[in-house]
Design a protein around this motif. Sequence first.
Motif, PDB file in Angstrom:
ATOM      1  N   GLN A  57      39.292  43.261  26.961  1.00 18.52           N
ATOM      2  CA  GLN A  57      39.549  44.554  27.840  1.00 18.52           C
ATOM      3  C   GLN A  57      39.844  44.262  29.411  1.00 18.52           C
ATOM      4  N   ARG A  58      38.744  43.309  29.843  1.00 17.70           N
ATOM      5  CA  ARG A  58      38.833  42.925  31.104  1.00 17.70           C
ATOM      6  C   ARG A  58      39.103  41.509  31.498  1.00 17.70           C
TER       7      ARG A  58
ATOM      8  N   ARG B 173      43.469  38.943  37.326  1.00 26.04           N
ATOM      9  CA  ARG B 173      43.947  40.246  38.018  1.00 26.04           C
ATOM     10  C   ARG B 173      44.346  40.096  39.556  1.00 26.04           C
TER      11      ARG B 173
ATOM     12  N   LYS C 210      48.359  41.230  40.757  1.00 29.31           N
ATOM     13  CA  LYS C 210      48.223  41.723  41.821  1.00 29.31           C
ATOM     14  C   LYS C 210      49.261  41.340  42.833  1.00 29.31           C
TER      15      LYS C 210
ATOM     16  N   ASP D  26      42.578  47.893  38.835  1.00 30.71           N
ATOM     17  CA  ASP D  26      41.387  48.573  38.169  1.00 30.71           C
ATOM     18  C   ASP D  26      40.318  48.855  39.020  1.00 30.71           C
TER      19      ASP D  26
ATOM     20  N   GLU E 266      38.929  47.512  41.506  1.00 30.60           N
ATOM     21  CA  GLU E 266      37.960  46.454  41.964  1.00 30.60           C
ATOM     22  C   GLU E 266      38.739  45.850  43.358  1.00 30.60           C
TER      23      GLU E 266
END
Lengths: 392, 186
Positions: free
Chosen positions: A376-377, A383, A387, B64, B66
């Motif tokens: 899930q992460r 991430r 971005k 998210d 962060e």
Amino acid sequence: MSRHTTLPGPHLTALYLLHAGSMDVRLISLSVERHWKHAVRLVPTLDEARVVLVDCDRPGVEAAFEQLGPYPSAGIVCYAFHPKDHALRFPNRLILGKPLNLDALPGILAKAANDTAAIKATVTARRQVPAPVPTPPMAAVETPSSLGHGLHMDEERDLCGAMDDIPLTPGTPLSEKLFFAPDQYLIGHLSRAVEQAVASGRPHVISGLPHLIGVQPQPLPVCVTAFRGNQLRPFSMTQLPHATARIVSALIFSESVGTETVYAAEDFLWNIAAWAARGRLPVGTDPYQRVRLKAWPNFTQAFLSPHALRIAALWTRTWASPVEIATQLAIPHRYVFSVFSSAHFSGLLDRNAPTVAPIAVIPVAAHPSPSPKQEQRPSILSRILRKLLNAV
Amino acid sequence: MRSERARHNKIIFSGTVGAGKSTAIAALSDIPPVCTEAVASDETAALKKTTTVAMDYGLLNLPDGEKVMLYGTPGQERFSFMWEILSEGGIGLVLLINNANVDPLKDLENYLAAFKKFIASTAVTIGVTHMDRAQEPGLDAYRKKLAELGHDPLPAVFRADARNREDVATLVKALLYTLNPGLVDA
């Protein structure tokens, strides 16, 4: 992913280029002359055309469309850099993305011509009964998924083709389609010009093209040309007739009109090679031979094909064949072949693998199975990457 | 080597005076960067009017919620004591070298030496700026220098315009892939 083929057949598609720039006319004429003789015939007037190819990016395209009024039986295929934008202006037109996929274009032209003829026949038949005849939307014509509005796939196909993966181990004869002959493309001429300029220490010029390409060997090798970026890409992708380009030594390469752009030779070679290769390898390449990238290409200027950053990250640290790199990253082979071809011509490929190549033990595609919570992460690196990919 | 999770979410931008660290952070940051620019009073004044005297701070907001901090170190070597403190726990280093300086290859050597420990446990990518003003040394000279300094594999070295968000993002992406070529966007 479907593969396009040129539609053979006894009937040549009579093509009229409407509102196309001189560069496009030249490129398409060359393609017809060299590759599409049995599929496409360029015609000098609209009267003779079965299909019309229209450049939507040039000013005055609306007036150009008005010329088509008296020719309802001609199929119409448009092309533009941003088909989606033009789809709003011309909602019922089939609009392909630039650069045109020259492998697929004859098939698309033939289909447009045939479909329009069929529509006309249907309309004619229906006119015999008193019923309203809806105009069939051109956008509904089935088009290959990688062309037209599918910009992402379109670009991907143009950059890396649609070649299937090859066997993971040598032994099976490889398709000729896997390879390209550099001498038939701009990259072959450019590569020789750079080699000769560097070896002699004197500028060299490639002539015979719509614009000159100069190569200055010192102090750092650079290429100078008035070709614009959006011209170079299609020109690099097109096979040139044998005697088109000539390399000549020059005392100086003067910037005559002041519109030239200067490119680092390495970046220029990388890009021209990528566009010529389209996911293929230079003829004579052994895709199972272990090589390494000497260094990262200058990716702020060099063309970024899909996964190129990942490929460079892995291939600068390990000796591996193109097939091994693709396998480790779990990506289609053609993406690695694209990087290989560019690295080959820009001098970034190291072929002198040690006799016993070190075994790469790198955690790449083979990630340990994450726990449900981890699934899930994603990692912070992933991430951040997402971005940046979304932001730029 | 620490796990990803144990690290702070922090990317370090360092490099020579006038290389474009503050500009690069501003190009990438989702917030107006917090800068500690002051009027240059030392030899820096010859290079530019203001300079970073403590650090720059920018932020990437991840979807998210962060955050990833973008830290820019001061360029002057007299502030080098701060470099290690700022880089502690960082994900990696984006090193910007001003090619118009007198000896940019020496600058490269000095900065790599200063961040040697940090780079050894993370990764570095190098952006060469101001190449429009000073074409030499070229990227190949940087690669040769890195090889001489024992960097194998060579880190990514790109020509960069610190004002260009895409250039700066490409440097960071290369950093991420250097850390893990198997990375896929989440």
